[in-house]
Each structure stands twice: as structure tokens, then as C-alpha cells.
Design an enzyme around this catalytic site. Sequence first.
Site, PDB file in Angstrom:
ATOM      1  N   HIS A  68     -15.949 -20.263   1.438  1.00 18.96           N
ATOM      2  CA  HIS A  68     -15.189 -19.051   1.130  1.00 18.96           C
ATOM      3  C   HIS A  68     -14.856 -18.963  -0.352  1.00 18.96           C
ATOM      4  O   HIS A  68     -13.916 -18.260  -0.735  1.00 18.96           O
ATOM      5  CB  HIS A  68     -13.894 -19.021   1.959  1.00 18.96           C
ATOM      6  CG  HIS A  68     -14.148 -18.970   3.439  1.00 18.96           C
ATOM      7  ND1 HIS A  68     -13.906 -20.025   4.277  1.00 18.96           N
ATOM      8  CD2 HIS A  68     -14.667 -17.989   4.209  1.00 18.96           C
ATOM      9  CE1 HIS A  68     -14.240 -19.690   5.526  1.00 18.96           C
ATOM     10  NE2 HIS A  68     -14.707 -18.460   5.506  1.00 18.96           N
ATOM     11  N   ARG A  70     -16.356 -17.488  -2.547  1.00 18.41           N
ATOM     12  CA  ARG A  70     -16.550 -16.075  -2.857  1.00 18.41           C
ATOM     13  C   ARG A  70     -16.495 -15.322  -1.542  1.00 18.41           C
ATOM     14  O   ARG A  70     -17.002 -15.817  -0.523  1.00 18.41           O
ATOM     15  CB  ARG A  70     -17.936 -15.834  -3.485  1.00 18.41           C
ATOM     16  CG  ARG A  70     -18.100 -16.403  -4.876  1.00 18.41           C
ATOM     17  CD  ARG A  70     -17.651 -15.393  -5.909  1.00 18.41           C
ATOM     18  NE  ARG A  70     -17.826 -15.923  -7.239  1.00 18.41           N
ATOM     19  CZ  ARG A  70     -16.865 -16.557  -7.921  1.00 18.41           C
ATOM     20  NH1 ARG A  70     -15.678 -16.750  -7.387  1.00 18.41           N
ATOM     21  NH2 ARG A  70     -17.103 -16.990  -9.136  1.00 18.41           N
ATOM     22  N   LYS A  98     -27.938 -20.821  -1.956  1.00 17.36           N
ATOM     23  CA  LYS A  98     -28.876 -19.747  -2.304  1.00 17.36           C
ATOM     24  C   LYS A  98     -28.174 -18.646  -3.100  1.00 17.36           C
ATOM     25  O   LYS A  98     -28.645 -18.214  -4.149  1.00 17.36           O
ATOM     26  CB  LYS A  98     -29.417 -19.169  -0.989  1.00 17.36           C
ATOM     27  CG  LYS A  98     -30.630 -18.330  -1.085  1.00 17.36           C
ATOM     28  CD  LYS A  98     -30.984 -17.742   0.288  1.00 17.36           C
ATOM     29  CE  LYS A  98     -31.233 -18.767   1.381  1.00 17.36           C
ATOM     30  NZ  LYS A  98     -31.716 -18.144   2.637  1.00 17.36           N
ATOM     31  N   ASP A 103     -27.106 -16.009  -8.111  1.00 18.15           N
ATOM     32  CA  ASP A 103     -25.929 -15.372  -8.663  1.00 18.15           C
ATOM     33  C   ASP A 103     -25.572 -14.055  -7.964  1.00 18.15           C
ATOM     34  O   ASP A 103     -25.484 -13.002  -8.599  1.00 18.15           O
ATOM     35  CB  ASP A 103     -26.132 -15.143 -10.173  1.00 18.15           C
ATOM     36  CG  ASP A 103     -24.826 -14.824 -10.872  1.00 18.15           C
ATOM     37  OD1 ASP A 103     -23.770 -15.149 -10.311  1.00 18.15           O
ATOM     38  OD2 ASP A 103     -24.864 -14.222 -11.971  1.00 18.15           O
ATOM     39  N   LYS A 110     -23.877 -17.996   8.488  1.00 17.76           N
ATOM     40  CA  LYS A 110     -25.055 -17.760   9.335  1.00 17.76           C
ATOM     41  C   LYS A 110     -24.611 -17.658  10.781  1.00 17.76           C
ATOM     42  O   LYS A 110     -23.656 -18.317  11.191  1.00 17.76           O
ATOM     43  CB  LYS A 110     -26.047 -18.912   9.175  1.00 17.76           C
ATOM     44  CG  LYS A 110     -27.404 -18.648   9.804  1.00 17.76           C
ATOM     45  CD  LYS A 110     -28.213 -17.605   9.055  1.00 17.76           C
ATOM     46  CE  LYS A 110     -29.282 -18.179   8.231  1.00 17.76           C
ATOM     47  NZ  LYS A 110     -29.997 -17.370   7.324  1.00 17.76           N
TER      48      LYS A 110
HETATM   49  N1  GLU Z   1     -31.404 -14.299   6.721  1.00 15.25           N
HETATM   50  C1  GLU Z   1     -31.741 -14.167   5.351  1.00 15.25           C
HETATM   51  C2  GLU Z   1     -31.651 -15.510   4.636  1.00 15.25           C
HETATM   52  O1  GLU Z   1     -31.743 -16.556   5.242  1.00 15.25           O
HETATM   53  C3  GLU Z   1     -31.005 -13.052   4.654  1.00 15.25           C
HETATM   54  C4  GLU Z   1     -29.535 -13.184   4.527  1.00 15.25           C
HETATM   55  C5  GLU Z   1     -28.833 -11.907   3.999  1.00 15.25           C
HETATM   56  O2  GLU Z   1     -29.519 -10.990   3.585  1.00 15.25           O
HETATM   57  O3  GLU Z   1     -27.629 -11.911   4.026  1.00 15.25           O
HETATM   58  O4  GLU Z   1     -31.588 -15.574   3.442  1.00 15.25           O
END
Ligand code: GLU
Length: 474
Positions: A68, A70, A98, A103, A110
Amino acid sequence: MLPAMTSNSDFFDDVNHYFDMASRHTDVAPDILSQIRACNAVYRLRFPVRRDSGEIVVVEAYRAEHSHHRLPTKGGIRYALDVAQSEVMALSALMTYKCAVVDVPFGGAKGGVCVDPRTESTSFLERVTRRYTTELIRKRFIGPDVDVPAPDVGTGEREMGWIYDTYKAYGPDTLNGLACVTGKAISLHGVAGRREATGLGAVIALEQFLAEKEDVRPLGLETGLAGKRIIVPGLGKVGLHAARAAIERDAIVVGVSVSDGALYDEGGLDVEAVLLHRGETGSLRGFPEARYSADPDAILEEACDVLIPSALEHQITADNAPRIQAKVIVEAANGPVDPEADAILREMGTVVVPDVYANAGGVVVSYFEWIKNLSHVSFERMTRRYQQIANNRLLQVLTHLTGKTLPPEDAALLLQAPNEIDFVRTALENTMAISYEKIREPWKRRALPDLRTSAYVHAIESVASAYTLDGIFP
Ligand code: GLU
């Protein structure tokens, strides 16, 4: 209850293994490292849903919010029978790193629902999606400023539409509700270019790596994508767009696989014809001239320059890593190379362009969609006409100064006004290029073992600075 198989039980450990390897190369204090590493919240749900037959099944589902630092948190929702808690936690952690690498101002999240979208009816999937969304709303695990889902394996625009509609029906945020989910259809306020973003982003990532002579030559390859022989294991939502983007850039797709088979043709495959063939016959078998295998994993070991695994995690393990012939692996999927394989490949001199960078195109364009929804205006609306006028003025001045008229096709090119897709694609390209520099630079300057370590180092330092600057710790 629908079965939830427990493979992937160690996926979160795998991600933390990469985290620990990288954290040794940072000056971040141990207490901050342990906060970044931890998965902040996991909501495990079980809810009943009626099948079309009237039978009631209990569906198991998850939403993990890893960090959290961000807000909102951000990440897709996966529909698959083997969804497990560790997998969802791992994938949420990957989202945190990621987002930091490219950025975008999100924490990682997820979701996963234990259903098989290939065998269940549309009406059942709709009931599951709406019920899952309702449960997320009840616990404040969804919202434009809280947690914003998106598509992942087994979900797409249709599911995102149901999520948005359910969220809207409950009306917790009437003004910004549109931004509660990304990956929506354009007609439901999605953004142009989101569908192909992950596959395209992976190919842009590959282009970045292939641009550096100093990195590419030691592999016995020339710079640039043109003429590179590429295999795309997992020709699905991500892989198809990766294959198309690679072909557009004059690479040759020599191999592809789907869940029930693979094709290899060293002369190059016509991917659109492969799709057509599969659509007509239900299989890859019998596609003219190409070599068919009923074992989709066999394609990983075929001769090529670049592998772009685009479907699921743990495709490349200690078992098959020594037989991989590709010089470069681009992780368009999340976690396709496990840590043991990663070490073997490093020894072999194979370069892995890591998932936390390579498949970030999806969330980058999700960020654009979120911004578009919050600002309630499309990207070209305020600038398109103005740019056309400005270009026209430039054309007039040029004509006036030189006394020459531009050939009509050049003038047309100059007067072409950008559409939303042009803004999205150029902004995606720009983001991938800037982020690549950010991960390549420590790789070279600090002599880090590989690009993955370097990407994690960059992500850890960036998340740590958010904690430190925000004074989150008392
Ligand atoms: N499920 C995708 C990923 O693993 C996209 C996530 C998204 O766009 O929030 O990056």
C-alpha cells in the site's frame, strides 16, 4: 466446492528469492526491506453460486494487496482452477515491483478465482464475477482509489465490464466509479490499445535490449529485431499480440504453442493463418508445412534466437533449462522462469528480460485508462484539432519560405492528427524506453549479475524511497 489444486504453492517464495538476491545490492535498511517484502493483505473468500442446472457450488477466490505504499493497488484477476493463495500473493508482489519499475503510481495487487472459464457457461461466469465484485466492495477491496482490478489469465473485457457494472450498481463512487477497473471495452470507457498492450510492451522491451551492441554481440547476435527467429509459447491474449508486434518489426516467428499442441517451421509461420486453421479445425495439427507436436512444452527447446513465454508461470525449470537454445528469453508471462532455471540460464549466458519489466505494458496502459476515467476526457479530445491546425500552419510557413509545395502524400502525413491509440502507443514506448535505461544502468554500472536483479534493485529502492519520504514509519 469447485476444486482448487495447490500447485504453485512456492511461487511467493520464488519471488521473495529474487527479492532477497537483489536486496543485498541495496543500502535499504532491513526493517524497510521486510515491510516491502511482506504481502500486506490477503482476502480469501468462499461464496455460493448457482449453476445453470440449479446446483449450487462454493467458489473459492482471493484478492491479495501486496503493498500500500502507493494507492490504489493494482493488478489483474485470474480465472483458473489451479489458482492458489501463494500464487496470488506472488503475482501481487510482482505487480508491486512491476509498477515501480515502470513508474506508475500504484501498489501491487492480484485476484484469483478458482473457476475454469473454458468449460463454464457465460451465465455462470457472470454470476461468479458479480458475486466476487460484490464481496470485494463489501470489504473495500475494490475502488478507484483503493484497489483497481484488470484482466489476467482467463479474464478479459467481458469480465471487466461485469465488474464495472456491478460496482456502478452499488454506487459507492458515482463520479469516479469508471476508474474502479481497467481493461474495459472501449464502449465502456476503456482506452484504445489496452488489449494488445502486454504483448506489444514485451516486444518493445525486447527491442530495447537488442538495441545495445555491447549486450547483444556477446550472444552471437546482431542488434535489432529484424530477422530474429522467435518462438512464442502460449499464443493467447498476450502471445498473439507479441507475435504480431514482432512480425510487424520484421522478426520471424518460427514457433508457437497453445494448450494442446505446438508448431515449428524454421522458415517462419504465418501466425494469422495458424489462428484461422485452429479456429476451423480446433487444433494446430495439420497446419501445412510446419512440424506439429502434441506436447506444447517441446517448443521451448527448439532452435531460435528469442523465446517469448506468454502464458503461465514455471514453464522453464531446472528440467528443461539446460536444453533451451534461445539466447534471449523475454518473460511476457508472469514468472515463466523459476529460480533454479534462472541460475542455470545465467551460467549458460542466456539473457532473461524479466517479467517485472517485460510484461509491464499491460499495467502501463491500464494507468492511462485509469487517468482517462478519472479525468473524464479522452486523450485526443483537447489536443487533436489544435495539433492539426498547428501542423497546417507549419506547412503554410514552409511553403511560404521555400516557395515549394510538399508532395501530397508528405502533406497528408504532416496533417494527420493523432488519435487516442497514437498517444497510448507512443506513451507506452516512451515508458518502456525510459524504464529500460533505469534497469540497464545499475546492471552495468554496479556490475549486477543480471537484468532481473537490476530490475528488483531499482524497484526496491523506489518503493523504499516512498516509505522513507512519506514518513510512514513513526
Ligand atoms: N494482469 C496484468 C499484469 O499482470 C495487468 C495488470 C493491470 O493492468 O492492472 O500485469
